[in-house]
Structures are given as C-alpha cells and as structure tokens.
Scaffold this motif. Structure first.
Motif, PDB file in Angstrom:
ATOM      1  N   ARG A 137      38.816  48.388  44.549  1.00 46.22           N
ATOM      2  CA  ARG A 137      38.941  47.527  45.732  1.00 46.22           C
ATOM      3  C   ARG A 137      40.380  47.142  46.002  1.00 46.22           C
ATOM      4  N   ARG A 140      42.503  50.019  47.306  1.00 48.16           N
ATOM      5  CA  ARG A 140      42.214  50.317  48.716  1.00 48.16           C
ATOM      6  C   ARG A 140      42.869  49.274  49.622  1.00 48.16           C
ATOM      7  N   ILE A 196      37.550  43.837  52.224  1.00 54.02           N
ATOM      8  CA  ILE A 196      37.573  44.861  51.168  1.00 54.02           C
ATOM      9  C   ILE A 196      37.545  44.205  49.792  1.00 54.02           C
ATOM     10  N   GLY A 199      34.358  43.202  48.390  1.00 56.73           N
ATOM     11  CA  GLY A 199      33.406  44.257  48.090  1.00 56.73           C
ATOM     12  C   GLY A 199      32.370  44.422  49.190  1.00 56.73           C
TER      13      GLY A 199
END
Lengths: 297, 297
Positions: A137, A140, A196, A199
């Motif tokens: 996570r 990203r 993001i 999650g």
C-alpha cells in the motif's frame, strides 16, 4: 463542534506531528531552522487533512497514516519556497512574513526546499517502517504522490506557469491544464493516497481521486478570485499580484461572477463522489468542499 | 575484457535505460529538454553501476534493479544542477558544456533539479510496481536512499559546504564529516541499496555499506587532488576552482602526497569488505575501488 472547529482540531493534530518530524535527523542547524521556518509557518494543512479524512472515511487509522499526511505538507512547503525565489515568482512575502530566501538567503532556501522534498519521502516510508502499514500500500501511495509532485505534475505545472506568465491570449483549456498540474495534482494525490493507505477498494480510490480533482479546480478558481477581491491581511500576500505579474487567471478570462459560479459547479460535482458514504468523515469532507468555495461568498 | 571495457559496458547499459526513462510522463517540452540535457550529459554512471554490481554480487537481477540504479543518477544529476546555480557555487561549466542554468535559465534549472529528484522516486517504486521486486525490499531501499540524499545527508552536506567555504582553519574532521554527507552518503547508499534489493543477508548489507563509506572518502580525496593536478579537458571544469572559491580540501590541509596515500588507505580498507565473495562482480568491484585511486597515480 462547528466545521471550523473541526478543521482547526484536525490541523492542530497535523501541526503537532510536523513540529517534531524533522528532529533527530542530523540536519545542520541553519538548514533545519530554514526548513522549519517555512514548514511551521501556519497554513490550513489542507493536504494532510485531506489524506487523513479520506483515510478515515475508508476505515484507516489516523495515527498510522500521519507520517504520509505530513509528507504532503513538506512537499507543499518546498514548492512554495522554490516558487518564491527571485528566479521564479520573486515574492518577498509569504503568509505575512518574509519569504524563506529573504529571511535566510537564496542558497539556503534552495537547499531547504530540496531537503523538505527529500524528507517527505523518508516520512512516507515511515508509514510502513514505523507505523506498520503494509509495504504494498505504502509503495503504491508513494508512486502516486511522486508522479503528482513531479515534472508531469506540480513541478511541470510551475514550469508551464512560468511560460504562460506575461503571455496574452492564453486560452481557458491551457490555464486549466496548467492548474491541474500545478495545484490540482497534489490535492488529488492527497485524497487518493488517503484511500490507498486505508486499503480501500478500487472504486473507493476512484471516488477519492475524482473528488480531489474537482475540488482542486475549485480551489484554484477561488484562489484567483481572492487575489482580486481579498485583502492582504487575510491572504498574507499582496492583493492583485497575479495581474501585476501578468498572469492569466480565471477572473481575467471569465470575469468574477462566472468564475465564482464555475467554482461552485466544480464543488457540486466533487460532492457527488461522497454520496454512498456516511459518518463524521463524510460530513467533514462535504463541508470542506463547500468551505473552499464559500470563502468567496 | 579489460576493467575499463567492463566499466564502459556497464555504463552503456545504464545509459540505454536513462535515455528513455523520462518519456511518457507528460513532462512539458522545455522542462524535459532541460532535465535530459543534464541527465544525458555523459559521466561515469558510477552510482548506478555500484547499485548493479552489489546487487549482482549478492544474487540480484540487473534488469529488475535497473530503475532503482537509474534513480541514483537522477538524484546525482539534480544535485549538480542545483550546486551550479548562481546562488550556490555559480559554475558556468559542467562536464565541458554550459551548466544547466546557462544553457536554459535559472528558473528552468531549479525546476529541472526538482523534477529529477522527484522522478527518481517514481523510478524507485518501479522496481516493485513494474519489475516485480518485493515491496518490502524496495521500500527499505527507498528509505535508505531518501535519508542519504536528504538534509541529514547530501543536501545537508552541501549546506555545510557553503558554510565552510571561505572560512580558514577548517579542521580535518569537519571536512571529513561534510564530505561524508555531501558525496559519501549517496555512494554508500548505492552499495547498500544494491544489496537490499538483492534480498541479501544483513551481514552482506553491512559489507556493502562499509565498502561504500570507504570508497566514498577515497573518491572525495581523489576529486580534491585532481582539482589541483588534473587538466581542464579531463575534468570538464576549470582546474584550481576549489582554491579560487576558498574551499578547504584534503590537499590544502594535508598536502598532495599525504592526500594520495590517505586515499589509497581508504581503498585498501574498502577492499577488506570484498573478501569472502567470488566471481566477476567481486572482481569488478575490486578493480573499481582501485580505479578510483589509480586516477591520481
């Protein structure tokens, strides 16, 4: 609690984290002083607040996302320091105080900006390495934020802004594209990264991104309007500086009334991405979006 | 294949990747031109080559680590662009060509540096998101590199360098500490990140870090020596610029002979961290370390 109290409470939480976030890093004293001079100069902490609100809306833990939220303020602050430099917008005043290079010197201001940008990435990694969020996570989110802040986003937007300054006949879509890069990209990334880091499902990340895009445009239009109708005390910088510098703005292309209406339309579009969510974070984001445009009414 | 051919082959692989790494990113044309002007201006590509050599030595795949290796060259290049600015070292020449702000303009050079620094982090994330290395490894490597490049590392070292410039009586340990931050941190991070990305054991990561630290010091001593005894054509910048700018250097404190001996001693210490490894990457790293100091003999 009123919306303004809620915003103040959230900003104060970010503030408390920012105060200590550059300590224990072996930063030379004068450089640290210069970085903190600008980082701790107040401000609404809008970007960190957006990260945490979207994170909270989608089930994330504010404490865990805090270093990432703080990193956005480091990036925002570095961009202001570099934008104020003599070779760029040459602004002597920022938030009612001497800009960084006036308070310190040009070399220190350049390095303070470079330092804040780089420390931002240290902070981002800490959401995993210290706070324990999953590496996938966080990685990203780093990728999203780096692209938004980089030369295809915020830095590129500033480059285009410099190119357009002093030019007449700049069409509306070029102005929009420049702002989408210069200020919109970071606001969008704040919302997206919050989602993001929580999650969230892809559809929720999409909603966050779309919400961020729309309020980003509204925010910039309002900023342009305030440069015409605001007062120096509130803005912390001279009114009318856009016109003085030969910048094309929404009011210069569309007039004040049409600009204000357009900002309201963008906020209304942003709000459609909040339908389907409930609770205090949804309520807060709703009011935050309205607040952006209400400042000019 | 001679060592120089091997070095050239490795640099060429990095070069080929760098040529395309900023494309398809929506970077405004003039900004991209400015970024590539400096990024693709040649150079030994020492930092990426170190990433890949340590990565290969410890079982990593060069193709997968390549974006991370390239990111180090982006960071190195941005630091050169900003260091050359009028407010900093005010250098008109870099690698035998006009420095970035002379070729373009100051605003563009500042933004090109900001852009390269930020794109570096996009590249780092790509070692996971595109090349598939585990997110945990990549995140840890990002944290190491961000700290090395930041205000407690490279940026802080430049700030201290500015403070020390023109001052007399700078003691050797202050000079060492400044260089450990300004140039040593990034060289150390190159070795360490190469090992981390390979998924190496902690003892191997320690060896990589120690090797990097030692060659980092040797590299800087040699750089100082070459500024006295080199020639403009080889250096791509005027000889004697350190003295002209009032910089304390190893030769100015220790003399040429003692400086050269000290560089050799640091290289010998670095080499102890390569004992226990075998194969062509070990051989290459060994020769690379020797090469650093052999340039002044």
């Amino acid at each position: 609690m009123t919306f303004k109290e809620d915003l103040g409470r959230r900003a104060a939480l970010v503030e408390a984290y920012l105060v200590g976030c550059l300590r224990d890093r072996n930063i030379p004293a004068r450089l640290l002083a210069s970085m903190e001079y600008s980082l701790l100069a107040g401000g609404k902490r809008l970007r960190p607040v957006l990260v945490l609100a979207w994170n909270g809306l989608l089930g994330g833990d504010a404490d865990k996302a805090m270093p990432f939220a703080a990193s956005m303020e480091c990036i925002h602050t570095y961009s202001l320091i570099h934008d104020d430099l003599p070779a760029m917008d040459d602004d002597d005043l920022r938030r009612g105080r001497p800009s960084n290079h006036k308070q310190f010197d040009e070399a220190t201001a350049i390095l303070a900006g470079d330092g804040l940008l780089t420390e931002a990435f240290v902070l981002m990694t800490e959401t995993c390495l210290v706070k324990g969020l999953p590496a996938e996570r966080v990685l990203r989110a780093i990728a999203v934020l780096a692209r938004a802040a980089g030369s295809g986003g915020m830095v590129g937007g500033q480059a285009v802004d410099m190119e357009l300054t002093g030019r007449t006949g700049v069409p509306l879509d070029e102005l929009k594209k420049m702002h989408a890069m210069k200020t919109g990209a970071l606001l969008t990334a704040a919302c997206e990264c919050g989602a993001i880091l929580a999650g969230a499902a892809e559809s929720d990340v999409d909603n966050a991104r779309r919400f961020g895009r729309k309020i980003g445009v509204a925010f910039q239009i309002v900023d342009d309007v305030l440069d015409v109708v605001g007062d120096t005390a509130t803005l912390g910088k001279p009114v009318g500086s856009d016109e003085a510098m030969g910048k094309t703005t929404y009011p210069s292309l569309l007039g004040l009334d049409r600009s204000k209406t357009l900002a309201r339309e963008y906020v209304d579009e942003a709000l459609t991405n909040l339908s389907g969510y409930f609770g205090c974070e949804q309520e807060f984001l709703w009011q935050l979006a309205r607040y952006i445009v209400d400042r000019v009414y």
